[in-house]
Every structure is written in C-alpha cells, then in structure tokens.
Design a protein around this motif. Structure first.
Motif, PDB file in Angstrom:
ATOM      1  N   ASP A   1       0.824  -1.201   0.000  1.00 29.23           N
ATOM      2  CA  ASP A   1       0.000   0.000   0.000  1.00 29.23           C
ATOM      3  C   ASP A   1       0.866   1.261   0.000  1.00 29.23           C
ATOM      4  O   ASP A   1       1.877   1.330   0.688  1.00 29.23           O
ATOM      5  N   ARG A   2       0.454   2.239  -0.773  1.00 30.60           N
ATOM      6  CA  ARG A   2       1.120   3.531  -0.809  1.00 30.60           C
ATOM      7  C   ARG A   2       0.071   4.632  -0.670  1.00 30.60           C
ATOM      8  O   ARG A   2      -1.045   4.501  -1.170  1.00 30.60           O
ATOM      9  N   LYS A   3       0.433   5.712  -0.011  1.00 31.52           N
ATOM     10  CA  LYS A   3      -0.463   6.840   0.171  1.00 31.52           C
ATOM     11  C   LYS A   3       0.204   8.108  -0.360  1.00 31.52           C
ATOM     12  O   LYS A   3       1.426   8.247  -0.311  1.00 31.52           O
ATOM     13  N   LEU A   4      -0.617   9.047  -0.841  1.00 29.76           N
ATOM     14  CA  LEU A   4      -0.096  10.329  -1.261  1.00 29.76           C
ATOM     15  C   LEU A   4       0.631  10.997  -0.102  1.00 29.76           C
ATOM     16  O   LEU A   4       0.305  10.756   1.063  1.00 29.76           O
TER      17      LEU A   4
ATOM     18  N   ALA B   1       5.532   7.386  -3.423  1.00 33.68           N
ATOM     19  CA  ALA B   1       5.305   6.201  -4.256  1.00 33.68           C
ATOM     20  C   ALA B   1       6.330   5.112  -3.976  1.00 33.68           C
ATOM     21  O   ALA B   1       6.043   3.918  -4.127  1.00 33.68           O
ATOM     22  N   LEU B   2       7.526   5.525  -3.534  1.00 32.59           N
ATOM     23  CA  LEU B   2       8.595   4.572  -3.233  1.00 32.59           C
ATOM     24  C   LEU B   2       8.560   4.097  -1.784  1.00 32.59           C
ATOM     25  O   LEU B   2       9.327   3.216  -1.403  1.00 32.59           O
ATOM     26  N   GLY B   3       7.703   4.697  -0.974  1.00 33.67           N
ATOM     27  CA  GLY B   3       7.517   4.190   0.380  1.00 33.67           C
ATOM     28  C   GLY B   3       8.252   4.921   1.464  1.00 33.67           C
ATOM     29  O   GLY B   3       8.435   4.381   2.554  1.00 33.67           O
ATOM     30  N   PHE B   4       8.694   6.166   1.221  1.00 36.24           N
ATOM     31  CA  PHE B   4       9.327   6.918   2.298  1.00 36.24           C
ATOM     32  C   PHE B   4       8.924   8.385   2.193  1.00 36.24           C
ATOM     33  O   PHE B   4       8.252   8.801   1.250  1.00 36.24           O
ATOM     34  N   ARG B   5       9.310   9.170   3.179  1.00 36.22           N
ATOM     35  CA  ARG B   5       8.930  10.573   3.272  1.00 36.22           C
ATOM     36  C   ARG B   5      10.175  11.449   3.189  1.00 36.22           C
ATOM     37  O   ARG B   5      11.198  11.150   3.803  1.00 36.22           O
ATOM     38  N   VAL B   6      10.085  12.522   2.428  1.00 32.88           N
ATOM     39  CA  VAL B   6      11.168  13.484   2.320  1.00 32.88           C
ATOM     40  C   VAL B   6      10.954  14.586   3.350  1.00 32.88           C
ATOM     41  O   VAL B   6       9.852  15.123   3.480  1.00 32.88           O
ATOM     42  N   SER B   7      11.993  14.924   4.079  1.00 30.34           N
ATOM     43  CA  SER B   7      11.889  15.978   5.088  1.00 30.34           C
ATOM     44  C   SER B   7      11.937  17.347   4.422  1.00 30.34           C
ATOM     45  O   SER B   7      12.460  17.501   3.312  1.00 30.34           O
ATOM     46  N   GLN B   8      11.416  18.352   5.114  1.00 31.37           N
ATOM     47  CA  GLN B   8      11.509  19.706   4.616  1.00 31.37           C
ATOM     48  C   GLN B   8      12.956  20.155   4.501  1.00 31.37           C
ATOM     49  O   GLN B   8      13.333  20.898   3.591  1.00 31.37           O
ATOM     50  N   GLU B   9      13.804  19.681   5.403  1.00 29.71           N
ATOM     51  CA  GLU B   9      15.224  20.038   5.349  1.00 29.71           C
ATOM     52  C   GLU B   9      15.863  19.528   4.058  1.00 29.71           C
ATOM     53  O   GLU B   9      16.634  20.237   3.402  1.00 29.71           O
ATOM     54  N   ASP B  10      15.545  18.283   3.680  1.00 31.38           N
ATOM     55  CA  ASP B  10      16.089  17.733   2.440  1.00 31.38           C
ATOM     56  C   ASP B  10      15.559  18.495   1.228  1.00 31.38           C
ATOM     57  O   ASP B  10      16.303  18.778   0.282  1.00 31.38           O
TER      58      ASP B  10
END
Length: 369
Positions: free
Chosen positions: A202-205, A331-340
């Motif tokens: 499962d993936r979520k927006l 879509a790849l299953g992780f979250r990007v931080s605002q810092e990145d």
C-alpha cells in the motif's frame, strides 16, 4: 540535435518520464539518485534539457513503448494539460466522457487508437498514454513497479478510472487525489491531480509539510504541527516588498485579475507568467519576473539553464520539482523531510546534477529486490 530518436534511446534507466518537458520530474528523480529517461516532443523544452544535462532528442511517446527503455521500473508522466485547464481550450473537458470510455475499453482489450486520433485536439488523447505503457509492460511480463502521474485538477476523474484498471486488472495498490503545492513548501498555490501506484504494498499520497494558503488568513494561523507556507518574498531576493498582478483573471475572466503580495505565495505559474506585472507597494512598476525567478517559484534550482524559445511556457507547463520529489518518495515508500527539500532547491543544479543529494537508493534496492 540528432535526427534519429531511435539512436538516442538509453541502454537502461530506473525511470521513464513520458511527458518530460524541461525537467520537473527528471530533476526530482536526479535528486533521489535515479537514472531517468524523458520523452518530450517540444524542441524548445529539449533545448533546456540539453543545457541541463538531460536527454534532449525530441520524441513522440505514441511511437514508443516499454521495450524501448530497458530496465525502467518506474513509469511517470504529466500529460499536456492545455485542453483540460480552465485557461486552455477546454477540448479535454468537453471530451471527458469519451476519454473515460476509452480507459474502460482499453482495459477490456480494445484498440482505440483510431478513435483517440479523431478527438478535436490530439493533446487530449495523450492522457491515455501512461495506461497504454503500463498495460503493455504488464502484458510483456515486465510490469512497472511504481507509477506516478500528474495533471490539472480536471483530470482527476481520468485518474480515478485508471486506478480501477491498475488495481483490478494489473494488481497495483493505488492512491490518487488533489495536492496543493503550497502545502509542500512551494511558494505558489497550484492544485494538481496526482496518482501513485505500487506493486510493493500500500502507498499513500504524501502528507502536507506546510499549512494551506487561504486569502486573508495569516500564515501563522492553522495547524501548529505544520510549517507556515512559503512566500514569494522568501523565494525571490528582490530587496523589498512587491505585488504581482496576474495577466489573466480568476476562472479565465480577465476582469478578475488576481493580485498577490510578496508576503503571499504566488498564484499558479502559467505559460503567461512573463506577462505578469510587478509593482512596488505604491504602484510603481518594477522589472518583471526573469525566467530564473519564475522557475524558482516552481522550485527549480536558481541556476537552472532555461534555453530555447517560449521559456515562460516551458516553466508554466512543468511539474514543480519539489512536489515531484514528495510524490516520488511517497510512491517509493518513504517521506522526504523539509530540510532535504530545501537543501536540494538551494544547491546549484549545474554543479550537482549528476549527484544524489537525497540518497535513498540503498533503501529502494531493499524495497524492490
């Protein structure tokens, strides 16, 4: 530029971008360390791609298929929006019922190519190309593991219909909806219909990192767990406050021209962004947005090498790279931080285009090995 598109096709790639434009999704993919091959038929956009170090030979996606990009496991694309957007011709919105029927018939195995070609505007039918590529790849036994699609809000019913095909017919886990760019730290209010699909669970927006912009509401108000939305003044170093007067009005009505101040996000960046007037708070005219400033409001790096003709149209057509970054990560299953996200936008593109400032490839290898 080379004349034979076949001679420029890659030996392999991680991601294929079907409507690559000057590089919105491509930039985000490079930030993640992915090899991407973009299909784009506009020669002006290809001039920018050349200068940006991306593949640059003009292609028509309708003449190619999954077998032309070996090894690609991500399918992405933002089909042309002009026939669906409020500011455009409206041909896509008028043909929406036909487009939805084409999706259902494609799922049933019918060939609708000739009927699609007879639509009033050929660009409308391009919204079906990602489904053709996905189905062809699945039928060949090499399905894409991840799919990411982007378009204007009016295309959401098409994504909904495609989601049924991807889920019921091809076994994908799908999520779709409308995302607001200012909720992801982009100094611009813009709504985009997004679809993500994965064969690996499962993936979520992506969830917002910033508060939603509302006219008349201070940026300090709202959900305290989210960052304030970004303003034009923060993104552009203009030395003082200013106002942007839009070239066209709300809903396409010229008499309702929008005005945004530098302490607000920009209105949607369109292909007419170069016509917007800039004034100081007393109404005195200032220099209009440069291509680099307009690109920065889209979250392209400040040194992105805009080239060719109709640069404003290239910028307005592009998917904001930071939105693409958040969507690809989800879509790849992780979250990007605002810092990145802030780090990659602030880094010079021409110095880092071949590096991966956000390196999640090792995790991706574990996810899809």
């Amino acid at each position: 530029m080379p004349n034979d598109p076949q001679q420029t096709l890659p030996c392999r790639a991680d991601m294929v971008d079907l409507f690559a434009g000057p590089g919105g999704l491509d930039v985000a993919a490079r930030w993640l360390g992915l090899d991407v091959y973009g299909f784009e038929w506009d020669r002006n956009a290809c001039e920018t791609r050349l200068e940006a170090g991306l593949n640059f030979t003009p292609h028509d996606v309708r003449e190619f298929g999954p077998g032309h990009v070996p090894g690609a496991w991500i399918l992405a694309g933002g089909p042309p929006c002009q026939t669906f957007t409020v500011a455009g011709s409206g041909a896509g919105r008028d043909a929406l019922a036909k487009v939805l029927s084409f999706v259902r018939r494609m799922a049933a195995g019918e060939n609708v190519t000739r009927e699609v070609a007879r639509l009033d505007d050929e660009r409308t039918g391009l919204v079906l190309e990602p489904l053709r590529w996905a189905m062809d790849a699945a039928n060949a036994g090499t399905p894409y593991k991840v799919i990411v699609l982007e378009q204007v809000q009016a295309v959401l019913p098409v994504w909904k219909e495609m989601a049924r095909v991807l889920e019921d017919g091809l076994g994908y886990h799908v999520d779709y909806g409308v995302l607001r760019t200012e909720e992801f730290g982009i100094p611009q209010s813009r709504r985009r219909a997004i679809l993500i699909a994965s064969l690996d669970g499962d993936r979520k927006l992506p969830m917002p990192t910033h508060r939603r912009y509302r006219k008349g509401v201070d940026r300090s108000e709202g959900n305290a767990s989210l960052l304030p939305w970004e303003s034009m003044g923060e993104a552009l170093d203009r030395g003082g406050p200013f106002k942007v007067i839009s070239n066209y009005g709300t809903g396409g009505f010229a008499k309702q021209r929008g005005v945004r101040t530098s302490d607000q996000p920009s209105a949607t960046i369109t292909g007419k962004v170069s016509r917007n007037r800039i004034v100081d708070l007393e109404g005195n005219p200032l220099e209009r947005l440069t291509p680099y400033e307009a690109g920065r409001l889209q979250t392209f790096p400040a040194d992105y090498p805009w080239s060719g003709k109709e640069v404003a149209q290239q910028i307005g057509n592009a998917m904001p790279p930071v939105l693409a970054l958040h969507v690809l990560a989800a879509a790849l299953g992780f979250r990007v931080s605002q810092e990145d996200a802030r780090k990659v936008v602030d880094r010079p593109w021409l110095d880092t285009r071949d590096s991966a400032p956000i390196d999640h490839l090792q995790r991706m290898d574990r996810l899809f090995s």
